[in-house]
Design an enzyme around this catalytic site. Sequence first.
Site, PDB file in Angstrom:
ATOM      1  N   CYS A   2       0.729  33.333  15.464  1.00 43.60           N
ATOM      2  CA  CYS A   2       1.284  34.454  14.724  1.00 43.60           C
ATOM      3  C   CYS A   2       2.751  34.654  15.101  1.00 43.60           C
ATOM      4  CB  CYS A   2       0.573  35.774  14.977  1.00 43.60           C
ATOM      5  SG  CYS A   2      -1.145  35.757  14.488  1.00 43.60           S
ATOM      6  N   ARG A  28       4.489  29.086  13.854  1.00 44.81           N
ATOM      7  CA  ARG A  28       3.573  29.779  14.764  1.00 44.81           C
ATOM      8  C   ARG A  28       2.197  30.036  14.152  1.00 44.81           C
ATOM      9  NH1 ARG A  28       6.256  32.002  19.096  1.00 44.81           N
ATOM     10  NH2 ARG A  28       4.520  33.417  19.473  1.00 44.81           N
ATOM     11  N   TRP A  75      -1.932  33.244  12.351  1.00 41.47           N
ATOM     12  CA  TRP A  75      -2.850  32.208  12.814  1.00 41.47           C
ATOM     13  C   TRP A  75      -4.088  32.968  13.233  1.00 41.47           C
ATOM     14  CZ3 TRP A  75      -5.416  30.765  17.330  1.00 41.47           C
ATOM     15  CH2 TRP A  75      -5.836  29.425  17.400  1.00 41.47           C
ATOM     16  N   ASN A 101       1.071  40.101  17.210  1.00 35.26           N
ATOM     17  CA  ASN A 101       0.740  38.767  17.712  1.00 35.26           C
ATOM     18  C   ASN A 101       0.011  38.957  19.031  1.00 35.26           C
ATOM     19  OD1 ASN A 101       0.699  36.084  18.582  1.00 35.26           O
ATOM     20  ND2 ASN A 101       2.732  36.255  19.498  1.00 35.26           N
ATOM     21  N   GLY A 102      -1.204  38.393  19.130  1.00 35.32           N
ATOM     22  CA  GLY A 102      -1.978  38.542  20.359  1.00 35.32           C
ATOM     23  C   GLY A 102      -3.406  38.926  20.032  1.00 35.32           C
ATOM     24  N   GLU A 481      -0.765  10.628  24.878  1.00 38.64           N
ATOM     25  CA  GLU A 481       0.165  11.392  24.059  1.00 38.64           C
ATOM     26  C   GLU A 481       0.224  10.829  22.629  1.00 38.64           C
ATOM     27  OE1 GLU A 481       1.434  14.108  23.989  1.00 38.64           O
ATOM     28  OE2 GLU A 481       3.141  13.993  22.636  1.00 38.64           O
ATOM     29  N   LYS A 485      -0.670  12.892  19.161  1.00 34.39           N
ATOM     30  CA  LYS A 485       0.251  12.979  18.015  1.00 34.39           C
ATOM     31  C   LYS A 485      -0.451  12.542  16.735  1.00 34.39           C
ATOM     32  CE  LYS A 485       2.634  14.984  19.263  1.00 34.39           C
ATOM     33  NZ  LYS A 485       2.879  15.494  20.561  1.00 34.39           N
ATOM     34  N   GLU A 488      -3.230  15.101  15.647  1.00 36.69           N
ATOM     35  CA  GLU A 488      -2.864  16.438  15.173  1.00 36.69           C
ATOM     36  C   GLU A 488      -2.126  16.436  13.853  1.00 36.69           C
ATOM     37  OE1 GLU A 488      -0.370  18.876  17.735  1.00 36.69           O
ATOM     38  OE2 GLU A 488       0.713  17.134  18.422  1.00 36.69           O
ATOM     39  N   HIS A 504     -16.854  -0.723  29.566  1.00 37.19           N
ATOM     40  CA  HIS A 504     -17.845   0.208  30.127  1.00 37.19           C
ATOM     41  C   HIS A 504     -18.446   1.101  29.033  1.00 37.19           C
ATOM     42  CE1 HIS A 504     -16.863  -1.075  34.159  1.00 37.19           C
ATOM     43  NE2 HIS A 504     -15.571  -0.974  33.822  1.00 37.19           N
ATOM     44  N   LYS A 602       2.303  26.360  16.782  1.00 35.88           N
ATOM     45  CA  LYS A 602       3.218  25.764  17.747  1.00 35.88           C
ATOM     46  C   LYS A 602       2.952  26.258  19.170  1.00 35.88           C
ATOM     47  CE  LYS A 602       6.888  23.462  19.046  1.00 35.88           C
ATOM     48  NZ  LYS A 602       6.642  22.016  19.232  1.00 35.88           N
TER      49      LYS A 602
END
Length: 607
Positions: A2, A28, A75, A101-102, A481, A485, A488, A504, A602
Amino acid sequence: MCGIVGIVSSNTNVVPLLVRSLKRLEYRGYDSAGFAFIIEGKLVVLKDKGYIDHVVKKYNVLSLYSNIGIAHTRWATHGQPSKINAHPHTDCKGLIAVVHNGIISNYLELKRQLEEKGHVFKSETDTEVIAHILEEYIIGEGLTPLQALHKLVKILKGTYAVALLYANTPNRIYFAKNVSPLILAVSPTYGLLSSDIPSLIEYSRKIVVVEDGEYGFVEPGNIVLYKDGRPVNWRPRIHVVNWSVADIEKAGYPHFMLKEIMEQPRALYDTYSGILADENVVRAAKLIVESSKVFVTGAGTSYHAGLTATYYFARVANQLPHAFISSEAELYADLASEDTVLIAISQSGETIDTLKAVRLFKKRGAKIIAISNVIGSAIPREADITVYTRAGPEIGVAATKTYLTQILVLQHIAFHVGFLRGLYSESELKNYIKLLGQAPKAVEQSLQRASPHINRLAMRLHREEHMYILGRLLGAFLALEAALKIKEVSYIHAEAYPAGESKHGPIALVHQGFPTIFIGTPPAHIVEKIASNIEEMMSRGAFTVLIGLSCYEDVKANFKLLLGPCDEYLAPYYIMPALQLLAYRLAVLRGYDPDKPRNLAKTVTVE
Ligand code: M6R
């Protein structure tokens, strides 16, 4: 997680400014958006599910005129994305509008109390309680908005950055903050607040970071800040940021992700120059040398940078710090004491899991070294020492340029630790540091070399749903990494693990054409092992890809891309840009917007 923004002016129409500023916070969260303005003394609230552009178009927002407004990009945490759950939320009388936001953790209890008093709730969100509580205090009890905020911060539990409009004070945007980020910007004409710096940079570069428990209001040309009922002098806390508007625009690129991949040489150059003049690098190294236990933490990409750092610490400083994912901090914090150092890595400096890890370690007396890209953000504020990366604002949800700048900072610290431990001479240290100065050039060359090949590779891979990404030692960390990438932004299931592990279990999944990407890093003695891992995969029909360095010249794979000399310190700078580009191209070829991956934001400021 948010984004909130508020702008007030005495004589300008802030509507287009607010729309622009909100767009800069879209990274965000972007499942719904909304605005509240005061127009002719009345609150006007416009909101809906969907992107900001959709809401702006639907209500023809840009045709409005108002000198005051707040806005939100969401979000979802409490309540699914819908028009009703979109912010702003209002009280029963339609006089107070709130963006948040929160997460208000005690909202159910507060909601029950308010319903008993006759308040009617419209949404499923936690946020709406704030509007009704303020209605109780301001309209019911006759408190001023500031007195009401003072009471509010005492009863709200959880995390919040809140901005609100009250129809009867049409020149003030009120705010309150706990944990979730909130910044104010100093301006002679506007009152400005936001979740993040990029959305205000066009109007002011003088930033004041609001601290937990603070509340107040902004009005044209003025900031009023309070804590515990007393005014706070915010002037000594002004930070001047040197980001420009160009830094936060796409500058002709179709997506921020691509722009940020391409600007890595500049980000690394700025970070390198900054580190050379930053005494905190040496201070951090001393702290590490004086401690008996060293942990490294972060989330997502920052965690991967931390893992990579453990490799370099082992190689050049004869020490293996333990890296853990910050949401798992509890287990490790129990082992911390006064002689422990925690290196907390967070580009935003606001990731709640990492912030909480910092707090757990601090409780045990540990010292904190923060690595962050955002000056004055929460984690640096709680750290003993901060070394800043200088990547410039990163808007794309996928971290790219901040990742390589974090590695650069961590390598510097590792080299200084090795030197302080007496493992090499001052002139050797100087040579190592000089070598790291080649990082920007390495990225530049790699991007030039990789681009056409990566386009071809992406064409071959973009219809796949699964792939492995494998490496050994450093390569295994880079593989993690790369897989993140790809996952996502392209939604391909990419799984990374150390190449020796295939036999294995994971090799059971391999069938004709199954894509397996190998990362070819130094040291030279692992080249043969990687070569035989590739053979194993090829003999089971896998489509093998090798992205690596010149020491893999003689190794065979179905698709091979060698990007630079076999140097273990520069390896991330040669290899990772190609893999970031691959993730980007896969997303675009599959028809997705890499800047707005589904379900992501983000900065994750909720646990
Ligand atoms: O701001 P931070 O570095 O603390 O963020 C940590 C993660 O949320 C972040 O790296 C996330 O994994 C990115 N989406 C990765 O591209």
